[in-house]
Design an enzyme around this catalytic site. Structure first.
Site, short mmCIF file in Angstrom:
data_model
loop_
_atom_site.label_atom_id
_atom_site.label_comp_id
_atom_site.label_asym_id
_atom_site.label_seq_id
_atom_site.Cartn_x
_atom_site.Cartn_y
_atom_site.Cartn_z
N ARG A 1 3.94 10.10 15.76
CA ARG A 1 4.21 10.36 14.35
C ARG A 1 3.80 11.80 14.03
O ARG A 1 4.63 12.61 13.66
CB ARG A 1 3.45 9.34 13.49
CG ARG A 1 3.77 9.42 12.02
CD ARG A 1 3.17 8.27 11.22
NE ARG A 1 1.70 8.29 11.15
CZ ARG A 1 0.99 7.41 10.45
NH1 ARG A 1 1.60 6.43 9.78
NH2 ARG A 1 -0.31 7.48 10.41
N LYS B 1 -5.35 6.53 -0.43
CA LYS B 1 -3.97 7.01 -0.62
C LYS B 1 -3.16 5.97 -1.40
O LYS B 1 -3.61 4.83 -1.56
CB LYS B 1 -3.34 7.27 0.75
CG LYS B 1 -3.22 6.03 1.63
CD LYS B 1 -2.84 6.39 3.07
CE LYS B 1 -2.77 5.16 3.94
NZ LYS B 1 -2.58 5.51 5.37
N CYS C 1 14.17 -12.10 -11.96
CA CYS C 1 14.94 -11.11 -12.72
C CYS C 1 14.15 -9.79 -12.75
O CYS C 1 13.05 -9.70 -12.22
CB CYS C 1 15.15 -11.59 -14.15
SG CYS C 1 15.76 -13.28 -14.29
N MET C 2 14.70 -8.78 -13.39
CA MET C 2 14.02 -7.48 -13.42
C MET C 2 12.67 -7.56 -14.14
O MET C 2 11.70 -6.93 -13.72
CB MET C 2 14.91 -6.43 -14.11
CG MET C 2 14.33 -5.03 -14.03
SD MET C 2 15.30 -3.80 -14.92
CE MET C 2 16.77 -3.71 -13.93
N ASP C 3 12.62 -8.36 -15.22
CA ASP C 3 11.43 -8.36 -16.07
C ASP C 3 10.79 -9.74 -16.24
O ASP C 3 9.78 -9.85 -16.94
CB ASP C 3 11.78 -7.82 -17.46
CG ASP C 3 12.68 -6.61 -17.37
OD1 ASP C 3 12.23 -5.61 -16.80
OD2 ASP C 3 13.85 -6.69 -17.82
N ARG D 1 -12.16 5.21 9.29
CA ARG D 1 -11.29 5.38 8.12
C ARG D 1 -10.86 4.00 7.64
O ARG D 1 -9.98 3.37 8.21
CB ARG D 1 -10.07 6.23 8.47
CG ARG D 1 -10.42 7.60 9.06
CD ARG D 1 -9.18 8.47 9.23
NE ARG D 1 -8.17 7.86 10.06
CZ ARG D 1 -8.04 8.04 11.37
NH1 ARG D 1 -8.87 8.85 12.03
NH2 ARG D 1 -7.09 7.43 12.04
N TYR E 1 19.64 -16.27 -12.95
CA TYR E 1 20.92 -15.70 -12.51
C TYR E 1 21.49 -16.44 -11.30
O TYR E 1 20.73 -16.77 -10.37
CB TYR E 1 20.73 -14.24 -12.11
CG TYR E 1 20.47 -13.29 -13.25
CD1 TYR E 1 21.37 -13.15 -14.30
CD2 TYR E 1 19.32 -12.51 -13.26
CE1 TYR E 1 21.12 -12.26 -15.34
CE2 TYR E 1 19.06 -11.61 -14.29
CZ TYR E 1 19.97 -11.50 -15.33
OH TYR E 1 19.73 -10.62 -16.34
N HIS F 1 -4.93 8.37 15.51
CA HIS F 1 -4.64 7.14 14.77
C HIS F 1 -3.97 6.17 15.73
O HIS F 1 -3.10 6.56 16.50
CB HIS F 1 -3.70 7.49 13.60
CG HIS F 1 -3.44 6.34 12.66
ND1 HIS F 1 -4.45 5.67 12.01
CD2 HIS F 1 -2.29 5.76 12.26
CE1 HIS F 1 -3.92 4.72 11.24
NE2 HIS F 1 -2.60 4.75 11.38
C1 LIG Z 1 -3.60 4.77 6.03
C2 LIG Z 1 -4.39 5.32 7.14
C3 LIG Z 1 -5.60 4.70 7.51
C4 LIG Z 1 -6.09 3.39 6.94
O1 LIG Z 1 -5.47 2.33 7.65
P1 LIG Z 1 -5.85 0.79 7.35
O2 LIG Z 1 -5.09 0.03 8.36
O3 LIG Z 1 -5.37 0.53 5.97
O4 LIG Z 1 -7.32 0.69 7.48
C5 LIG Z 1 -6.35 5.32 8.50
N1 LIG Z 1 -5.94 6.47 9.09
C6 LIG Z 1 -4.76 7.06 8.78
C7 LIG Z 1 -4.36 8.31 9.48
C8 LIG Z 1 -3.95 6.50 7.80
O5 LIG Z 1 -2.79 7.09 7.50
#
Ligand SMILES: *Cc1c(COP(=O)(O)O)cnc(C)c1O
Length: 381
Positions: free
Chosen positions: A135, A37, A312-314, A221, A265, A165
């Site tokens: 969540r 992601k 700065c920005m850049d 995951r 700045y 999770h």
């Molecule tokens: C982002 C995410 C992960 C990965 O988590 P890490 O801490 O980066 O390994 C696993 N499960 C869900 C639901 C997530 O949103």
């Protein structure tokens, strides 16, 4: 390729090695989902996905449907799960692209089932169980079981998996995951008692993958660990992971500044003695945060050098040492490492996170698209 003298460099061999090192920590048959992601945590989702799949990952995880479709458009056919909430009107697109969605309550299930009836083929879904993060997900009691029953009888949905999770897997105290895992497994038990098949079970993020083997279930995951940042870098197999991303630039100017002059700045840094000052052509619009001003360090000539004054920005400035000696310590065009290694020296996303008061996740995902991505593969040469 862009000629900009500042870029993000991604080492795909690190992605492959991190995938393999993680697979080595899993029992036989446990699958690995590469979480790509947020454009692969800033590394580029398509190249990261390809590298991780080549090294043994079999699933991909993303946060939103658009990210899944980007993988499909690139020709990636591996299973992809959208981990976040998807509005029912996107169900047809998900079926057409064979992308799996997360369902998190009974109303969602009904709406997705109705929407999926307009597609040819069933919508693959994973049921999300809320075990304490509050969540997303069904609560693992009667409401969860009602949702599970609704899912099992929904004619246009295919119940592919069930997951949770952890909110606190990164904490050393084992109790932080014991309760949530027990709640999840208790729910799975009641689902099976009801004669239903919860499919593929998964719970572990990176932290739980390396610290809580009992949470591996059918699949882990892997997010931040894929990119080389385990929660505790010293720990066991997690110690084999290595960062894949570096941020580099070339010095735009090197010049001696007399004592008593202000840099950048607002004049927040004033030279105490004559000092060589280098100008780096990267700024907060690229993701080099303004809070790094007068705090962070970069690498020039193999040593750490301090940021002088505000970012700065850049652009921003760095101190390259006392200007007592007339020969400059670096030249225009020399490489500056903002994140990564140079010789034996290094600056990690953990260092930058500490300087900015945040976590490495936010540092890695914060580099803007204005910085071109360059892919290297140290093993392929
Ligand atoms: C982002 C995410 C992960 C990965 O988590 P890490 O801490 O980066 O390994 C696993 N499960 C869900 C639901 C997530 O949103």
């Amino acid at each position: 390729m862009s000629g900009r003298p500042a870029w993000v460099e991604v080492d795909l061999s690190a992605i492959r090695d991190n995938t393999k090192a993680t697979l080595d920590a899993l029992g036989p048959g446990v699958r690995l989902m590469a979480v790509v992601k947020a454009d692969g945590y800033g590394h580029g989702s398509v190249p990261v996905a390809r590298a991780s799949l080549a090294a043994g990952a079999t699933w991909l995880g993303v946060a939103i449907l658009d990210e899944a479709l980007e993988l499909r458009e690139a020709g990636i056919t591996a299973p992809v799960l959208v981990l976040g909430w998807t509005p029912p009107e996107d169900a047809v697109r998900a079926v057409r692209s064979s992308v799996s969605l997360t369902v998190a309550d009974e109303a969602d299930i009904d709406a997705l089932d109705a929407a999926a009836s307009r597609a040819s083929g069933r919508l693959r879904v994973h049921l999300k169980v809320d075990t304490g993060m509050n969540r997303l997900g069904v609560r693992p009691g009667g409401a969860g079981l009602d949702a599970a029953r609704a899912l099992a009888r929904a004619p246009h949905l295919l119940w592919e998996g069930t997951f949770t999770h952890f909110a606190r897997a990164d904490e050393p105290d084992e109790a932080a995951t014991r309760g949530p895992l027990a709640r999840f497994l208790g729910f799975i038990h009641s689902v099976r008692q009801a004669g239903l098949d919860p499919g593929l079970l998964h719970a572990a993020n990176t932290a739980a993958t390396f610290r809580r083997p009992e949470s591996h279930l059918d699949m882990v995951r892997l997010g931040i660990g894929l990119y080389g940042y385990p929660p505790d870098p010293g720990e066991g197999r997690a110690g084999r992971l290595r960062p894949a991303l570096a941020v580099k630039a070339r010095l735009a100017r090197v010049h001696p500044v007399p004592a008593g002059e202000a840099i950048s700045y607002g004049g927040t840094y004033v030279t105490a003695e004559p000092e060589w000052i280098g100008t780096v052509p990267v700024g907060y619009a690229d993701g080099y945060r303004r809070s790094f001003g007068n705090r962070a360090e970069v690498l020039v000539g193999g040593s750490r050098r301090p940021v002088r004054g505000r970012v700065c920005m850049d652009q921003f400035m760095v101190g390259l040492g006392p200007a007592a000696s007339p020969s400059p310590p670096a030249a225009t065009g020399d490489e500056v490492v903002l994140l990564g290694r140079q010789g034996a020296a290094r600056v990690t996303a953990n260092d930058l996170a500490a300087w900015a008061g945040t976590i490495p996740y936010e540092i890695l995902t914060g580099w803007s698209r204005r910085l071109p991505r360059r892919y290297v593969d140290v093993q392929k040469g």
